[in-house]
Design an enzyme around this catalytic site. Structure first.
Site, PDB file in Angstrom:
ATOM      1  N   GLU A 120       0.852  -1.207   0.000  1.00 39.07           N
ATOM      2  CA  GLU A 120       0.000   0.000   0.000  1.00 39.07           C
ATOM      3  C   GLU A 120       0.884   1.253   0.000  1.00 39.07           C
ATOM      4  O   GLU A 120       0.787   2.136   0.856  1.00 39.07           O
ATOM      5  CB  GLU A 120      -0.989   0.010   1.171  1.00 39.07           C
ATOM      6  CG  GLU A 120      -2.157   0.952   0.951  1.00 39.07           C
ATOM      7  CD  GLU A 120      -3.189   0.940   2.069  1.00 39.07           C
ATOM      8  OE1 GLU A 120      -3.035   1.705   3.023  1.00 39.07           O
ATOM      9  OE2 GLU A 120      -4.153   0.152   1.987  1.00 39.07           O
ATOM     10  N   HIS A 210     -12.243   7.582  13.772  1.00 35.95           N
ATOM     11  CA  HIS A 210     -11.169   7.406  14.755  1.00 35.95           C
ATOM     12  C   HIS A 210      -9.920   8.245  14.535  1.00 35.95           C
ATOM     13  O   HIS A 210      -9.000   8.204  15.343  1.00 35.95           O
ATOM     14  CB  HIS A 210     -10.722   5.933  14.768  1.00 35.95           C
ATOM     15  CG  HIS A 210      -9.897   5.559  13.570  1.00 35.95           C
ATOM     16  ND1 HIS A 210     -10.461   5.222  12.366  1.00 35.95           N
ATOM     17  CD2 HIS A 210      -8.568   5.508  13.377  1.00 35.95           C
ATOM     18  CE1 HIS A 210      -9.530   4.962  11.490  1.00 35.95           C
ATOM     19  NE2 HIS A 210      -8.355   5.131  12.069  1.00 35.95           N
TER      20      HIS A 210
HETATM   21  C1  UD1 Z   1      -3.832   3.585  14.688  1.00 35.32           C
HETATM   22  C2  UD1 Z   1      -3.020   4.201  13.551  1.00 35.32           C
HETATM   23  C3  UD1 Z   1      -3.926   4.708  12.454  1.00 35.32           C
HETATM   24  C4  UD1 Z   1      -4.909   3.651  12.005  1.00 35.32           C
HETATM   25  C5  UD1 Z   1      -5.641   3.103  13.210  1.00 35.32           C
HETATM   26  C6  UD1 Z   1      -6.535   1.970  12.784  1.00 35.32           C
HETATM   27  C7  UD1 Z   1      -0.941   5.296  14.267  1.00 35.32           C
HETATM   28  C8  UD1 Z   1      -0.315   6.501  14.807  1.00 35.32           C
HETATM   29  N1  UD1 Z   1      -2.265   5.342  14.069  1.00 35.32           N
HETATM   30  O1  UD1 Z   1      -4.581   4.634  15.266  1.00 35.32           O
HETATM   31  O2  UD1 Z   1      -3.142   5.090  11.340  1.00 35.32           O
HETATM   32  O3  UD1 Z   1      -5.832   4.240  11.123  1.00 35.32           O
HETATM   33  O4  UD1 Z   1      -4.694   2.602  14.164  1.00 35.32           O
HETATM   34  O5  UD1 Z   1      -7.496   1.679  13.725  1.00 35.32           O
HETATM   35  O6  UD1 Z   1      -0.289   4.309  14.050  1.00 35.32           O
HETATM   36  N2  UD1 Z   1      -6.858   0.573  21.922  1.00 35.32           N
HETATM   37  C9  UD1 Z   1      -7.207  -0.486  22.709  1.00 35.32           C
HETATM   38  N3  UD1 Z   1      -7.268  -1.740  22.132  1.00 35.32           N
HETATM   39  C10 UD1 Z   1      -7.030  -1.955  20.831  1.00 35.32           C
HETATM   40  C11 UD1 Z   1      -6.692  -0.851  20.027  1.00 35.32           C
HETATM   41  C12 UD1 Z   1      -6.591   0.403  20.594  1.00 35.32           C
HETATM   42  O7  UD1 Z   1      -7.445  -0.342  23.900  1.00 35.32           O
HETATM   43  O8  UD1 Z   1      -7.129  -3.081  20.367  1.00 35.32           O
HETATM   44  C13 UD1 Z   1      -6.775   1.912  22.537  1.00 35.32           C
HETATM   45  C14 UD1 Z   1      -5.536   2.081  23.449  1.00 35.32           C
HETATM   46  O9  UD1 Z   1      -5.892   2.888  24.532  1.00 35.32           O
HETATM   47  C15 UD1 Z   1      -4.573   2.847  22.551  1.00 35.32           C
HETATM   48  C16 UD1 Z   1      -5.534   3.732  21.782  1.00 35.32           C
HETATM   49  O10 UD1 Z   1      -6.654   2.897  21.513  1.00 35.32           O
HETATM   50  O11 UD1 Z   1      -3.611   3.569  23.300  1.00 35.32           O
HETATM   51  C17 UD1 Z   1      -5.027   4.317  20.497  1.00 35.32           C
HETATM   52  O12 UD1 Z   1      -4.384   3.357  19.686  1.00 35.32           O
HETATM   53  P1  UD1 Z   1      -3.261   3.803  18.622  1.00 35.32           P
HETATM   54  O13 UD1 Z   1      -2.766   2.621  17.903  1.00 35.32           O
HETATM   55  O14 UD1 Z   1      -2.257   4.665  19.308  1.00 35.32           O
HETATM   56  O15 UD1 Z   1      -4.029   4.775  17.647  1.00 35.32           O
HETATM   57  P2  UD1 Z   1      -5.249   4.544  16.704  1.00 35.32           P
HETATM   58  O16 UD1 Z   1      -6.086   5.764  16.799  1.00 35.32           O
HETATM   59  O17 UD1 Z   1      -5.846   3.227  16.938  1.00 35.32           O
HETATM   60  N1  UDP Z   2     -13.279  -2.827  10.738  1.00 38.99           N
HETATM   61  C1  UDP Z   2     -13.600  -3.944  11.491  1.00 38.99           C
HETATM   62  N2  UDP Z   2     -14.400  -3.796  12.572  1.00 38.99           N
HETATM   63  C2  UDP Z   2     -14.893  -2.599  12.957  1.00 38.99           C
HETATM   64  C3  UDP Z   2     -14.548  -1.455  12.196  1.00 38.99           C
HETATM   65  C4  UDP Z   2     -13.729  -1.607  11.097  1.00 38.99           C
HETATM   66  O1  UDP Z   2     -13.192  -5.060  11.177  1.00 38.99           O
HETATM   67  O2  UDP Z   2     -15.615  -2.540  13.946  1.00 38.99           O
HETATM   68  C5  UDP Z   2     -12.409  -2.999   9.568  1.00 38.99           C
HETATM   69  C6  UDP Z   2     -12.883  -2.330   8.311  1.00 38.99           C
HETATM   70  O3  UDP Z   2     -13.795  -3.142   7.593  1.00 38.99           O
HETATM   71  C7  UDP Z   2     -11.573  -2.127   7.566  1.00 38.99           C
HETATM   72  C8  UDP Z   2     -10.597  -1.837   8.684  1.00 38.99           C
HETATM   73  O4  UDP Z   2     -11.185  -2.352   9.860  1.00 38.99           O
HETATM   74  O5  UDP Z   2     -11.156  -3.316   6.926  1.00 38.99           O
HETATM   75  C9  UDP Z   2     -10.355  -0.362   8.803  1.00 38.99           C
HETATM   76  O6  UDP Z   2      -9.668  -0.105   9.964  1.00 38.99           O
HETATM   77  P1  UDP Z   2      -9.631   1.322  10.649  1.00 38.99           P
HETATM   78  O7  UDP Z   2     -10.801   2.111  10.206  1.00 38.99           O
HETATM   79  O8  UDP Z   2      -9.437   1.103  12.095  1.00 38.99           O
HETATM   80  O9  UDP Z   2      -8.274   1.935  10.082  1.00 38.99           O
HETATM   81  P2  UDP Z   2      -7.881   2.716   8.754  1.00 38.99           P
HETATM   82  O10 UDP Z   2      -8.312   1.910   7.591  1.00 38.99           O
HETATM   83  O11 UDP Z   2      -8.514   4.063   8.810  1.00 38.99           O
HETATM   84  O12 UDP Z   2      -6.396   2.854   8.857  1.00 38.99           O
END
Ligand code: UD1
Ligand code: UDP
Length: 384
Positions: A120, A210
């Site tokens: 990607e 998010h």
């Molecule tokens: C991250 C990525 C973003 C991506 C997103 C997908 C970075 C900086 N950001 O953002 O590009 O679009 O993931 O979802 O890499 N948390 C949990 N359990 C989980 C996941 C997250 O508790 O399984 C909570 C934790 O408190 C964590 C917070 O979410 O600290 C934020 O997670 P983080 O990976 O820092 O950022 P995202 O907003 O998820």
């Molecule tokens: N997705 C999922 N469960 C959810 C919400 C999203 O499996 O409750 C999937 C969605 O179909 C897509 C991916 O997660 O394949 C997108 O992830 P996210 O939006 O967290 O990150 P981004 O694509 O913006 O980096």
């Protein structure tokens, strides 16, 4: 016959969904040893994907913390990767997209002079702070990588314009490969609510939100627009699987909990998510992945961001950039809900992001690069 060790490194939900079919494709190749290292930047949301795709990591850095910062993610992943790379000694590492795991994984590989394949590759907004920090993560990985796997021609053009070093391949997006296994006819949800919804008599709007650059006022605007939308249209249900980030949850639950016909639920596993989207009327999101998946299902998408690195669906008329202002988001949602002509123009199934063969092309390109295959794979094209 020569054989190579390819280690995929990822940590968040979207990376896992998009890398799962590639890890499997590589494992099926006779001359490739497919290793998997997860940082677990996400814990629960990652494990859900590993579980659905039956992936078993060889290394798990388990770095996630509540309210983690970019610095803690980067430093913990970088340190953890050092040990893994010394032990595994891969011939190539693969990273995906633009998360902090992606950047830290690539940097760690670079420090060990392990070549990097970037899946990607080449998505750009040319705005350093939007999406933040993703735009710079993917740009920096573009400088580090030797093999660039771009989903579309436009993504590859971006890399050529930047004169990146290495080989650029146009492969399609692996998420379309993943959808081939997740979307099923007569799917039964494990989340009971989703079996109870009236998908024929009522219209379903799927929402996710998010992004870090939407934290604060933009996200509040979005939530208020959704609240007003549902109040204006008694025949719609909103299902919003809320991301586990505490910042997002405070905002979403603060504004939307208790609003009739808004269902705030925990993140869904990817099979349920894709099958829910397949049944919806439209999608409202700031997610990258949903912008690719919804058009492939013929679902209109309102992109609740100021810009997007995925202009293909907008050009094709399936997605619209809705911005992050309450009135604008509401106005565009209302148009889709009120005007059948606008709706039908947007609700056409197009696949600008892939044909379901991205993983085969990437694996072929890797084998070609290592001299294990005479022909370079043909590029993905929407023209065919
Ligand atoms: C991250 C990525 C973003 C991506 C997103 C997908 C970075 C900086 N950001 O953002 O590009 O679009 O993931 O979802 O890499 N948390 C949990 N359990 C989980 C996941 C997250 O508790 O399984 C909570 C934790 O408190 C964590 C917070 O979410 O600290 C934020 O997670 P983080 O990976 O820092 O950022 P995202 O907003 O998820
Ligand atoms: N997705 C999922 N469960 C959810 C919400 C999203 O499996 O409750 C999937 C969605 O179909 C897509 C991916 O997660 O394949 C997108 O992830 P996210 O939006 O967290 O990150 P981004 O694509 O913006 O980096």
């Amino acid at each position: 016959m020569k054989s190579i060790k390819v280690m995929s490194v990822f940590g968040t939900r979207p990376e896992a969904i998009k890398m799962a079919p590639l890890v499997k494709e590589l494992a099926a190749r006779q001359n490739v040893q497919s290793l998997l290292c997860v940082t677990a930047q996400h814990r629960q949301m990652l494990d859900s994907v590993l579980n659905i795709f039956q992936l078993h990591p060889d290394y798990d850095l388990d770095i996630m913390e509540q309210r983690q910062t970019l610095t803690t993610i980067t430093s913990k992943a970088l340190l953890g990767m050092e040990h893994v790379l010394e032990q595994a000694k891969p011939d190539l590492i693969l990273v995906h997209g633009d998360t902090t795991t992606t950047f830290a994984g690539a940097l760690a590989a670079f420090y060990h002079q392990v070549p990097i394949g970037h899946v990607e590759a080449g998505l750009r907004t040319w705005d350093r702070y939007s999406p933040f920090p993703e735009e710079m993560n993917r740009t920096m990985v573009g400088d580090l990588a030797a093999l660039h796997f771009s989903p579309t021609n436009a993504n590859a053009d971006n890399l050529q314009r930047e004169s990146v070093m290495g080989e650029v391949f146009v492969t399609g997006n692996t998420v379309i490969d993943a959808m081939a296994t997740t979307v099923q006819e007569n799917f039964r949800f494990t989340e009971p609510l989703l079996n109870e919804l009236d998908y024929t008599g009522r219209r379903l709007v799927v929402v996710t939100c998010h992004r870090r650059e939407n934290y604060g006022e933009p996200m509040q605007n979005i939530m208020r627009a959704i609240r007003r939308m549902v109040q204006m249209h008694p025949d719609i249900d909103v299902v919003y699987p809320v991301h586990l980030s505490p910042v997002v949850r405070e905002c979403a639950f603060g504004i939307l909990s208790g609003v009739p016909h808004v269902y705030l639920i925990d993140p869904l596993d990817v099979e349920q998510m894709h099958n829910l989207m397949a049944r919806c009327y439209m999608v409202m999101t700031d997610s990258g992945g949903l912008q690719e998946e919804a058009p492939a299902m013929g679902k209109p998408v309102l992109v609740m961001r100021r810009e997007t690195e995925r202009p293909e669906a907008i050009a094709a008329g399936t997605a619209q950039l809705a911005g992050v202002e309450e009135e604008q988001v509401l106005a565009l949602a209302n148009e889709l809900l009120n005007d059948p002509e606008t709706y039908h123009k947007m609700a056409k199934a197009i696949n600008p992001y892939g044909d379901g063969h991205a993983c085969r092309r990437i694996a072929d390109a890797i084998e070609w690069h290592f001299g294990m295959r005479p022909e370079k794979p043909e590029n993905f094209s929407t023209e065919k």
